[in-house]
Design a protein around this motif. Structure first.
Motif, PDB file in Angstrom:
ATOM      1  N   GLY A 151     -18.742  15.445   2.211  1.00 64.06           N
ATOM      2  CA  GLY A 151     -18.735  14.316   1.297  1.00 64.06           C
ATOM      3  C   GLY A 151     -19.621  14.525   0.078  1.00 64.06           C
ATOM      4  N   PRO A 152     -20.924  14.824   0.264  1.00 62.64           N
ATOM      5  CA  PRO A 152     -21.794  15.075  -0.887  1.00 62.64           C
ATOM      6  C   PRO A 152     -21.346  16.266  -1.732  1.00 62.64           C
ATOM      7  CG  PRO A 152     -23.111  14.666   1.061  1.00 62.64           C
ATOM      8  CD  PRO A 152     -21.696  14.787   1.518  1.00 62.64           C
ATOM      9  N   LEU A 153     -20.809  17.300  -1.081  1.00 71.00           N
ATOM     10  CA  LEU A 153     -20.364  18.458  -1.855  1.00 71.00           C
ATOM     11  C   LEU A 153     -19.232  18.076  -2.799  1.00 71.00           C
ATOM     12  CD1 LEU A 153     -20.735  21.455  -2.391  1.00 71.00           C
ATOM     13  CD2 LEU A 153     -19.063  21.935  -0.581  1.00 71.00           C
ATOM     14  N   TRP A 154     -18.317  17.235  -2.322  1.00 68.11           N
ATOM     15  CA  TRP A 154     -17.244  16.761  -3.194  1.00 68.11           C
ATOM     16  C   TRP A 154     -17.795  15.927  -4.345  1.00 68.11           C
ATOM     17  CZ3 TRP A 154     -12.797  18.822  -3.832  1.00 68.11           C
ATOM     18  CH2 TRP A 154     -12.114  19.416  -2.777  1.00 68.11           C
ATOM     19  N   LEU A 155     -18.821  15.130  -4.070  1.00 68.11           N
ATOM     20  CA  LEU A 155     -19.432  14.328  -5.132  1.00 68.11           C
ATOM     21  C   LEU A 155     -20.047  15.218  -6.207  1.00 68.11           C
ATOM     22  CD1 LEU A 155     -21.214  11.446  -3.172  1.00 68.11           C
ATOM     23  CD2 LEU A 155     -19.300  11.235  -4.762  1.00 68.11           C
TER      24      LEU A 155
END
Length: 228
Positions: A151-155
């Motif tokens: 999730g954070p990597l996509w952000l």
């Protein structure tokens, strides 16, 4: 246009790499603090030489000052709202917010600056500043909020994509913008950057590294200043 795309990627790729490192590994605190402090030093030089000074000379003190405080104010208010909601654990999200709020005007200014043949020092400052912001922000998201890595990597990847787009758009629109508009963007980016440094990046570097991180900040400043 190709140059603007490459410069945009030059700021976005380090951001995504930094986020991936922060989500995957736990770096030694002294190393992470040194990276943050070095990045802060490069950003200070970029604000002075590439963003605020040209705006001040072209648009005058009043317009440059209003834009500077506007950029700082937007970040400070948004960061305060995040801290109010998340409390002491907000630093990771604050760094992501800072990357967005200072990155968009910074990369717009980068694209515009390329039209005049400059931008190298600003590119280095933004790229070097993005790495520790992403590493520490992603790591704090993982450790303090327990979020999944994907999730954070996509952000962070989405943020990097936005930076590439605004760099290209800034370069494409530079011929249609007045010099005062360009100066306003530059000063706004400078204000947002200063607020990120004062509220998030430098306090975190000092907290993680201690008294000696001032040397890394000075080294970063010197590198960006020489490139400018």
């Amino acid at each position: 246009m190709l140059t603007a795309l490459l410069y945009g990627l030059g700021t976005a790729v380090p951001l995504v790499i930094g986020a991936a490192i922060g989500l995957r590994w736990t770096l030694p605190k002294p190393l992470l603090a040194s990276l943050m402090a070095f990045g802060a030093g490069t950003m200070i030089a970029a604000v002075s030489n590439e963003l605020f000074e040209p705006a001040f000379h072209q648009a005058g003190a009043l317009i440059a000052a209003v834009a500077l405080f506007g950029g700082a104010g937007v970040y400070v208010v948004a960061n305060h709202l995040i801290e109010t909601k998340l409390g002491a654990n907000a630093i990771g999200w604050a760094l992501l917010l800072g990357t967005v709020l200072d990155g968009i005007p910074e990369n717009t200014a980068l694209g515009v600056t390329l039209a005049g043949g400059g931008g190298l020092a600003l590119l280095v400052a933004v790229a070097v500043g993005n790495v520790p912001e992403a590493i520490s922000g992603a790591a704090l998201m993982r450790d303090k909020h327990g979020v999944q890595r994907l999730g954070p990597l996509w952000l962070w990847a989405a943020t990097g994509s936005v930076l590439v787009v605004v760099t290209v758009l800034g370069n494409a629109l530079s011929d249609n913008l007045s010099q005062t508009n360009i100066s306003t963007v530059q000063a706004f980016a400078g204000g947002a950057t200063l607020a990120v440094l004062a509220d998030s990046l430098m306090p975190e570097a000092y907290r993680e590294g201690g008294w000696w991180v001032g040397m890394a900040t000075a080294a970063g400043f010197l590198v960006a200043f020489l490139l400018g």
